[in-house]
Write a protein that holds these residues in place. Sequence first.
Motif, PDB file in Angstrom:
ATOM      1  N   ILE A  15     119.053  43.997  76.775  1.00 48.96           N
ATOM      2  CA  ILE A  15     117.759  43.301  76.720  1.00 48.96           C
ATOM      3  C   ILE A  15     117.704  42.404  75.480  1.00 48.96           C
ATOM      4  O   ILE A  15     117.299  41.242  75.555  1.00 48.96           O
TER       5      ILE A  15
ATOM      6  N   GLU B 136     117.803  33.668  75.404  1.00 47.84           N
ATOM      7  CA  GLU B 136     116.578  32.982  75.814  1.00 47.84           C
ATOM      8  C   GLU B 136     115.982  32.200  74.646  1.00 47.84           C
ATOM      9  O   GLU B 136     115.602  31.031  74.804  1.00 47.84           O
TER      10      GLU B 136
ATOM     11  N   LEU C 217     119.943  39.356  75.958  1.00 43.14           N
ATOM     12  CA  LEU C 217     119.305  38.376  76.848  1.00 43.14           C
ATOM     13  C   LEU C 217     118.184  37.635  76.125  1.00 43.14           C
ATOM     14  O   LEU C 217     118.035  36.411  76.272  1.00 43.14           O
ATOM     15  N   ASP C 218     117.407  38.360  75.347  1.00 43.26           N
ATOM     16  CA  ASP C 218     116.295  37.751  74.614  1.00 43.26           C
ATOM     17  C   ASP C 218     116.807  36.747  73.575  1.00 43.26           C
ATOM     18  O   ASP C 218     116.205  35.686  73.371  1.00 43.26           O
TER      19      ASP C 218
ATOM     20  N   LYS D 199     115.501  40.284  82.041  1.00 43.02           N
ATOM     21  CA  LYS D 199     115.123  40.932  80.789  1.00 43.02           C
ATOM     22  C   LYS D 199     113.857  41.761  80.984  1.00 43.02           C
ATOM     23  O   LYS D 199     113.807  42.926  80.577  1.00 43.02           O
TER      24      LYS D 199
END
Length: 167
Positions: free
Chosen positions: A111, A118, A114-115, A145
Amino acid sequence: MKKILILVFIIVCAVMSFQGKILQHFSGKGIISLELANKDTGVEIISLWSDTLYGDQSLLNIAQKNTYLDFLFILVYVLLIMTLSNSQMQREKRSWLNELLRLNLFLAFLIGSLDIMENIRLLHSFHHPGNLAEFWRTDFIAWPKFVIAGWVILIYLFSVIKGYFIK
């Protein structure tokens, strides 16, 4: 350690929430709207933020500050998920649920990764307001996410709540 992480988590959440409310109030679009936007909508949001002033700065500046602060938030929530899941693993008697809590450790890292991706894509797009060719979508990162984060929270809460009722 847990108490410090929870305190920092709450403080960072409060600051990011305040920034998010400014974006939402003055433009009708929050940061999550941008994260989940398609290319056309994303360019519109960034252009709107770029053209809308809040005091002596644009909403885009607030969105950038929010995104930079999100890097600290990522570190805090990843450590918090890992700490809480590990702590709950020590109490969990059911092996299948213990394994799911163990999986939370890896998923927290996923997570967070992915963040970070992003955020990098958002910051790139912030430097090119109104330019459709330079907008980097994040919806294909944000949706997984959020789904994985929901799963992690669900497993943790299920284990905690089950522990209160079944001893």
